[in-house]
Design a protein around this motif. Structure first.
Motif, short mmCIF file in Angstrom:
data_model
loop_
_atom_site.label_atom_id
_atom_site.label_comp_id
_atom_site.label_asym_id
_atom_site.label_seq_id
_atom_site.Cartn_x
_atom_site.Cartn_y
_atom_site.Cartn_z
N LYS A 105 3.31 -3.39 -11.30
CA LYS A 105 4.31 -2.54 -10.66
C LYS A 105 4.22 -1.11 -11.17
CE LYS A 105 9.20 -2.44 -9.50
NZ LYS A 105 10.48 -3.12 -9.64
N GLU A 106 4.07 -0.94 -12.47
CA GLU A 106 3.96 0.39 -13.05
C GLU A 106 2.68 1.09 -12.58
OE1 GLU A 106 2.96 2.13 -17.41
OE2 GLU A 106 4.54 0.61 -17.33
N ALA A 107 1.59 0.36 -12.56
CA ALA A 107 0.32 0.94 -12.12
C ALA A 107 0.36 1.31 -10.64
CB ALA A 107 -0.83 -0.04 -12.40
N SER A 108 1.07 0.54 -9.83
CA SER A 108 1.14 0.84 -8.40
C SER A 108 1.92 2.13 -8.15
CB SER A 108 1.76 -0.32 -7.63
OG SER A 108 3.12 -0.47 -7.95
N ALA A 109 2.82 2.49 -9.05
CA ALA A 109 3.55 3.75 -8.91
C ALA A 109 2.66 4.94 -9.28
CB ALA A 109 4.79 3.74 -9.80
N ARG A 110 1.65 4.70 -10.11
CA ARG A 110 0.76 5.78 -10.56
C ARG A 110 -0.47 5.95 -9.70
NH1 ARG A 110 0.53 3.46 -16.15
NH2 ARG A 110 -1.51 2.93 -15.36
N SER A 111 -0.92 4.90 -9.02
CA SER A 111 -2.21 4.97 -8.34
C SER A 111 -2.18 4.27 -6.99
CB SER A 111 -3.28 4.32 -9.23
OG SER A 111 -4.50 4.26 -8.56
N VAL A 112 -2.93 4.84 -6.05
CA VAL A 112 -3.05 4.20 -4.73
C VAL A 112 -4.06 3.05 -4.76
CG1 VAL A 112 -2.46 6.30 -3.47
CG2 VAL A 112 -4.85 5.83 -4.00
N CYS A 113 -4.70 2.84 -5.88
CA CYS A 113 -5.72 1.79 -6.00
C CYS A 113 -5.13 0.38 -6.13
CB CYS A 113 -6.63 2.06 -7.19
SG CYS A 113 -7.59 3.57 -7.04
N ILE A 114 -3.88 0.27 -6.50
CA ILE A 114 -3.32 -1.04 -6.81
C ILE A 114 -3.01 -1.84 -5.55
CG2 ILE A 114 -1.46 -2.25 -8.02
CD1 ILE A 114 -3.54 -0.75 -9.79
N ARG A 115 -2.52 -1.18 -4.52
CA ARG A 115 -2.17 -1.92 -3.30
C ARG A 115 -3.38 -2.69 -2.73
NH1 ARG A 115 0.56 0.23 2.27
NH2 ARG A 115 1.02 -1.82 3.10
N PRO A 116 -4.56 -2.06 -2.61
CA PRO A 116 -5.72 -2.84 -2.14
C PRO A 116 -6.08 -4.00 -3.08
CG PRO A 116 -6.19 -0.50 -1.96
CD PRO A 116 -4.90 -0.63 -2.70
N VAL A 117 -5.87 -3.81 -4.39
CA VAL A 117 -6.15 -4.89 -5.35
C VAL A 117 -5.22 -6.08 -5.08
CG1 VAL A 117 -6.09 -5.56 -7.79
CG2 VAL A 117 -7.05 -3.37 -7.13
N VAL A 118 -3.94 -5.81 -4.87
CA VAL A 118 -2.97 -6.87 -4.61
C VAL A 118 -3.32 -7.57 -3.29
CG1 VAL A 118 -0.55 -7.37 -4.12
CG2 VAL A 118 -1.16 -5.83 -5.99
N MET A 119 -3.65 -6.79 -2.26
CA MET A 119 -4.01 -7.39 -0.97
C MET A 119 -5.26 -8.25 -1.11
SD MET A 119 -3.20 -4.24 1.63
CE MET A 119 -3.47 -5.18 3.14
N TYR A 120 -6.23 -7.77 -1.89
CA TYR A 120 -7.45 -8.54 -2.11
C TYR A 120 -7.14 -9.84 -2.86
CZ TYR A 120 -12.35 -9.43 -3.21
OH TYR A 120 -13.60 -10.00 -3.31
N ALA A 121 -6.22 -9.76 -3.83
CA ALA A 121 -5.81 -10.95 -4.58
C ALA A 121 -5.10 -11.95 -3.67
CB ALA A 121 -4.90 -10.57 -5.75
N LEU A 122 -4.45 -11.45 -2.63
CA LEU A 122 -3.78 -12.33 -1.67
C LEU A 122 -4.76 -12.99 -0.71
CD1 LEU A 122 -0.65 -10.16 -0.88
CD2 LEU A 122 -0.68 -12.34 -2.07
N GLY A 123 -6.02 -12.57 -0.74
CA GLY A 123 -7.04 -13.22 0.08
C GLY A 123 -7.49 -12.42 1.29
N TYR A 124 -7.01 -11.21 1.44
CA TYR A 124 -7.44 -10.39 2.57
C TYR A 124 -8.87 -9.91 2.34
CZ TYR A 124 -2.65 -10.30 4.18
OH TYR A 124 -1.42 -10.67 4.64
N SER A 125 -9.62 -9.79 3.41
CA SER A 125 -10.99 -9.29 3.32
C SER A 125 -10.98 -7.77 3.25
CB SER A 125 -11.80 -9.74 4.54
OG SER A 125 -11.33 -9.09 5.71
N TYR A 126 -12.11 -7.20 2.88
CA TYR A 126 -12.22 -5.74 2.84
C TYR A 126 -11.90 -5.14 4.21
CZ TYR A 126 -14.73 -6.10 -1.63
OH TYR A 126 -15.08 -6.34 -2.93
N LYS A 127 -12.40 -5.78 5.25
CA LYS A 127 -12.18 -5.28 6.62
C LYS A 127 -10.69 -5.30 6.97
CE LYS A 127 -13.50 -4.41 10.96
NZ LYS A 127 -12.72 -3.28 11.37
N GLU A 128 -10.01 -6.40 6.63
CA GLU A 128 -8.58 -6.51 6.94
C GLU A 128 -7.77 -5.47 6.16
OE1 GLU A 128 -8.19 -11.25 7.95
OE2 GLU A 128 -8.32 -10.63 5.86
N ILE A 129 -8.14 -5.23 4.91
CA ILE A 129 -7.45 -4.22 4.11
C ILE A 129 -7.72 -2.84 4.69
CG2 ILE A 129 -7.28 -3.15 1.82
CD1 ILE A 129 -8.11 -5.90 0.67
N SER A 130 -8.95 -2.60 5.08
CA SER A 130 -9.31 -1.33 5.69
C SER A 130 -8.50 -1.07 6.95
CB SER A 130 -10.81 -1.35 6.02
OG SER A 130 -11.17 -0.23 6.78
N ASP A 131 -8.36 -2.08 7.79
CA ASP A 131 -7.57 -1.93 9.02
C ASP A 131 -6.09 -1.73 8.71
OD1 ASP A 131 -9.90 -2.25 10.45
OD2 ASP A 131 -9.54 -4.36 10.94
#
Length: 157
Positions: A105-131
């Motif tokens: 949660k703290e890192a997500s407030a500091r960086s835009v990189c965390i949201r894609p990491v969480v989505m990837y951990a949830l099982g989304y593909s790179y393409k789905e995250i990109s879209d």
């Protein structure tokens, strides 16, 4: 024989294949429907030399695996909203989970990189995250790499 007729001819076989993956009839129908949709969307790519059955099998298998992976991953977003103690988890584990959730949660407030990491951990593909985030796939891959590195550094402190 045209593509539509060929697809309809394989429909009973697709339903039988779905039985191997899903016990619930509605889940089977969804899996068959998603498979047919993917086959239909890629009908222009279909080559008569390749068997439609093997292509359908591979598409159905990948759809099932992706769905399974999405549901088995830990949902970090839910960790932020829970305030009730979890009874079946050991106290030390619960403390560690809360620490990890706080770091994410703290890192997500500091960086835009965390949201894609969480989505990837949830099982989304790179393409789905990109879209979903409306950013190029290369950017998604770079952000996931950077976000994971950031989280790894924060957790090792």
């Amino acid at each position: 024989m045209n593509y539509t007729d060929e697809l309809l001819r394989h429909l009973p076989m697709l339903k039988e294949m779905a039985r191997k993956y899903c016990k619930d009839e509605l889940d089977r129908e969804d899996l068959v429907g998603d498979t047919i949709l993917r086959l239909w969307l890629h009908r222009d790519d279909f080559d008569e030399r390749h068997a439609l059955k093997s292509l359908a099998w591979k598409i159905m298998q990948n759809l099932y695996i992706n769905k399974y992976n999405r549901h088995k991953c830990v949902a970090f977003v839910e960790l932020f909203s829970t305030s009730e103690p979890i009874n079946h988890v050991h106290a030390d584990d619960l403390i560690r989970v809360k620490q990890v959730a706080a770091i994410v949660k703290e890192a997500s407030a500091r960086s835009v990189c965390i949201r894609p990491v969480v989505m990837y951990a949830l099982g989304y593909s790179y393409k789905e995250i990109s879209d979903a985030l409306d950013i190029p796939m290369g950017t998604v891959q770079r952000r996931i790499h950077e976000g994971r590195r950031m989280l790894r550094n924060e957790m090792s402190k």
